[in-house]
Design a protein around this motif. Sequence first.
Motif, mmCIF file in Angstrom:
data_model
loop_
_atom_site.group_PDB
_atom_site.id
_atom_site.type_symbol
_atom_site.label_atom_id
_atom_site.label_comp_id
_atom_site.label_asym_id
_atom_site.label_seq_id
_atom_site.Cartn_x
_atom_site.Cartn_y
_atom_site.Cartn_z
ATOM 1 N N THR A 112 20.268 -9.718 -11.392
ATOM 2 C CA THR A 112 20.151 -8.462 -13.503
ATOM 3 C C THR A 112 19.051 -7.695 -12.732
ATOM 4 O OG1 THR A 112 20.931 -10.283 -14.808
ATOM 5 C CG2 THR A 112 19.556 -8.108 -15.674
ATOM 6 N N ASP A 113 19.237 -6.484 -12.860
ATOM 7 C CA ASP A 113 17.872 -5.721 -12.456
ATOM 8 C C ASP A 113 17.616 -4.471 -13.608
ATOM 9 O OD1 ASP A 113 16.835 -3.966 -11.162
ATOM 10 O OD2 ASP A 113 18.070 -2.514 -10.567
ATOM 11 N N ALA A 114 17.389 -5.376 -14.722
ATOM 12 C CA ALA A 114 17.570 -5.113 -16.474
ATOM 13 C C ALA A 114 15.847 -4.705 -16.138
ATOM 14 C CB ALA A 114 17.874 -5.379 -16.775
ATOM 15 N N GLY A 115 15.070 -3.515 -17.030
ATOM 16 C CA GLY A 115 14.442 -3.307 -17.275
ATOM 17 C C GLY A 115 13.120 -3.175 -16.264
ATOM 18 N N ARG A 116 11.759 -2.744 -16.276
ATOM 19 C CA ARG A 116 10.619 -2.879 -15.668
ATOM 20 C C ARG A 116 10.255 -0.429 -16.115
ATOM 21 N NH1 ARG A 116 13.940 -4.896 -11.623
ATOM 22 N NH2 ARG A 116 14.208 -2.849 -10.991
ATOM 23 N N GLU A 117 10.581 -0.722 -17.340
ATOM 24 C CA GLU A 117 10.726 0.533 -18.369
ATOM 25 C C GLU A 117 10.605 0.550 -19.367
ATOM 26 O OE1 GLU A 117 15.165 2.430 -16.472
ATOM 27 O OE2 GLU A 117 14.874 1.505 -17.905
ATOM 28 N N LEU A 118 9.530 2.101 -20.131
ATOM 29 C CA LEU A 118 9.430 2.389 -21.332
ATOM 30 C C LEU A 118 10.519 3.130 -21.358
ATOM 31 C CD1 LEU A 118 6.072 2.774 -20.355
ATOM 32 C CD2 LEU A 118 6.693 0.920 -21.389
ATOM 33 N N ARG A 119 10.912 2.348 -23.033
ATOM 34 C CA ARG A 119 11.880 3.371 -23.906
ATOM 35 C C ARG A 119 11.480 4.525 -24.917
ATOM 36 N NH1 ARG A 119 17.366 2.443 -21.926
ATOM 37 N NH2 ARG A 119 16.526 1.679 -21.401
ATOM 38 N N ARG A 120 11.740 5.079 -24.960
ATOM 39 C CA ARG A 120 11.178 5.717 -26.097
ATOM 40 C C ARG A 120 12.575 5.353 -27.835
ATOM 41 N NH1 ARG A 120 9.167 11.440 -24.995
ATOM 42 N NH2 ARG A 120 11.778 11.541 -24.058
ATOM 43 N N ILE A 121 12.449 5.215 -28.249
ATOM 44 C CA ILE A 121 13.248 5.381 -29.585
ATOM 45 C C ILE A 121 12.473 6.388 -30.264
ATOM 46 C CG2 ILE A 121 14.746 3.653 -31.091
ATOM 47 C CD1 ILE A 121 14.190 3.027 -28.679
ATOM 48 N N GLU A 122 13.746 7.673 -30.423
ATOM 49 C CA GLU A 122 12.628 8.691 -31.771
ATOM 50 C C GLU A 122 13.679 7.848 -33.135
ATOM 51 O OE1 GLU A 122 13.223 12.425 -30.448
ATOM 52 O OE2 GLU A 122 13.827 12.032 -28.413
ATOM 53 N N PHE A 161 11.615 6.497 -21.418
ATOM 54 C CA PHE A 161 10.780 7.492 -21.484
ATOM 55 C C PHE A 161 10.096 7.280 -19.806
ATOM 56 C CE2 PHE A 161 5.849 7.378 -22.727
ATOM 57 C CZ PHE A 161 5.781 8.341 -22.213
ATOM 58 N N ALA A 162 9.704 6.059 -19.661
ATOM 59 C CA ALA A 162 8.922 5.756 -18.058
ATOM 60 C C ALA A 162 9.557 4.962 -17.393
ATOM 61 C CB ALA A 162 7.715 5.644 -18.173
ATOM 62 N N SER A 163 10.311 5.245 -15.625
ATOM 63 C CA SER A 163 10.656 4.794 -15.059
ATOM 64 C C SER A 163 9.831 4.221 -14.221
ATOM 65 C CB SER A 163 12.064 4.933 -14.535
ATOM 66 O OG SER A 163 12.436 6.075 -14.022
ATOM 67 N N GLY A 164 10.066 2.945 -13.139
ATOM 68 C CA GLY A 164 9.442 3.615 -11.294
ATOM 69 C C GLY A 164 8.388 2.311 -11.639
ATOM 70 N N LEU A 165 8.022 1.493 -12.711
ATOM 71 C CA LEU A 165 7.453 0.008 -13.077
ATOM 72 C C LEU A 165 7.356 -0.922 -12.628
ATOM 73 C CD1 LEU A 165 7.034 1.239 -16.832
ATOM 74 C CD2 LEU A 165 4.579 0.686 -15.427
ATOM 75 N N GLY A 166 6.250 -1.989 -11.989
ATOM 76 C CA GLY A 166 6.836 -3.000 -11.278
ATOM 77 C C GLY A 166 7.363 -4.227 -11.857
ATOM 78 N N ALA A 168 0.980 -1.015 0.168
ATOM 79 C CA ALA A 168 -0.172 0.253 0.041
ATOM 80 C C ALA A 168 1.051 1.002 0.257
ATOM 81 C CB ALA A 168 -0.957 0.150 1.384
ATOM 82 N N ARG A 169 1.915 0.882 0.458
ATOM 83 C CA ARG A 169 2.893 2.181 0.315
ATOM 84 C C ARG A 169 3.834 2.175 -1.132
ATOM 85 N NH1 ARG A 169 6.780 -0.319 4.787
ATOM 86 N NH2 ARG A 169 6.188 -1.993 3.631
ATOM 87 N N ALA A 170 3.767 1.737 -1.686
ATOM 88 C CA ALA A 170 3.969 1.607 -2.999
ATOM 89 C C ALA A 170 4.260 2.685 -3.602
ATOM 90 C CB ALA A 170 4.395 0.347 -4.144
ATOM 91 N N ALA A 171 4.285 3.531 -4.516
ATOM 92 C CA ALA A 171 4.427 4.741 -5.281
ATOM 93 C C ALA A 171 3.556 4.317 -6.329
ATOM 94 C CB ALA A 171 5.566 4.910 -5.847
ATOM 95 N N PRO A 172 2.636 4.338 -6.964
ATOM 96 C CA PRO A 172 1.569 4.346 -8.407
ATOM 97 C C PRO A 172 2.545 4.318 -9.161
ATOM 98 C CG PRO A 172 1.230 6.379 -7.834
ATOM 99 C CD PRO A 172 1.289 5.757 -6.507
ATOM 100 N N PRO A 173 1.933 3.704 -10.687
ATOM 101 C CA PRO A 173 2.832 3.461 -11.915
ATOM 102 C C PRO A 173 2.915 5.210 -12.552
ATOM 103 C CG PRO A 173 1.122 1.849 -11.531
ATOM 104 C CD PRO A 173 0.920 3.029 -10.465
ATOM 105 N N PRO A 174 3.629 5.002 -12.549
ATOM 106 C CA PRO A 174 3.444 6.394 -14.214
ATOM 107 C C PRO A 174 2.418 6.263 -14.704
ATOM 108 C CG PRO A 174 5.604 4.838 -14.590
ATOM 109 C CD PRO A 174 4.859 4.100 -13.407
ATOM 110 N N GLY A 175 2.322 7.280 -15.603
ATOM 111 C CA GLY A 175 0.784 7.080 -16.680
ATOM 112 C C GLY A 175 -0.803 6.769 -15.964
#
Length: 353
Positions: free
Chosen positions: A288-298, A314-319, A21-28
């Motif tokens: 390994t601590d990779a992932g749990r992000e959204l990546r933007r590719i221009e 683009f967005a981090s802090g996802l579960g 319940a203390r976890a931050a909500p996901p971005p978006g």
Amino acid sequence: MRRSLAHIAVLAAVAACAPDARAAPPPGQVVAAGIPYASNLTFDSHGGMWVTSGAPFAQKGDGVWYVPHAGARPRHVIRGTLTALGLTWFRGRLYVASTLNRVTGIVARYSGFDGRAFAHRRVVIPSIPVGRHGLGTIAPGPNGRLYLGAGAEQDALAGGHVTSGTLVSFKGDGSDLRIEAKGLRGPFGLGFVPGTASLLVTDDGRDDLGLHRPPDELNLVRDVTRAAPDFGFPDCYDQGGRACAGTAAPIALLPAHAGVGGVAVTRDWGGRGLTAFVAENGSVLTGTDAGRELRRIELRRRPGGGYDATASVFASGLGEQDPLGTAIGPGGALYVTLWTTGAVVRFFPGYNP
């Protein structure tokens, strides 16, 4: 989506845990919740959202959920599929890719939806061998064909069937199955560059080469109507040299073991031009601590063909094991499924962190 049977118990335990319940909500912005193991999504011609529920084990939420509009309560309209990871609307019918018995991938076509259920179901592709990786995204393409990622049957070997580790295409009735690209390990995400026959494909790298290599990839099939490229799996990864001779290089290298999932492409994002978004689901490898992000590719078109790509977070802090499926929806917004959380989040073009 790399999910071995050895990881099933671990993933089930993680997903069964109550959220902190203390976890931050996901971005978006959360636009749908309560869809177990939300794996991929698409939109119909009226803006309705359709979401697959797919885990590497049978669970009561398996199938497809329908969300008439953002914020509406999801309806469980297709049940009983196993590891459903891809879906699309094509010529007024819904196509769903799933597995039959952990070693056989299938594609079924649904029609006659009355708001609660479909009147008709037809299996259009009864058998594509699968193994460590299943069937991924389905994307409508040129010439009235559907395109589908078929994952490699093993981690570091090509597999015993011709469709292992390939991009395939087929007609709407399932006929004329063709291999459009090979040398892929985990081709989960597919996204056509709008108005072209160029297809972006995400690919998960091998797990047996250590914690820091090889990179995951965003690949480009320049023209799906022409000769099929070879992306090099299993022999070519990031080492170059003879092993990679004659193979197609990725247009973007992404973090090793990030678990790249869906890719969505839009002509313009907040004034930044042609942009792709890649979901990074995360790794099940210890250490390994990779992932749990959204990546933007221009993307910038090259004069001689192809694209230059510039990647950024683009967005981090996802579960953990969360971002997986992506789609550009109504109004040009980006929608992303959160696999562990069981939700869908939305980002508007004004979101430019």
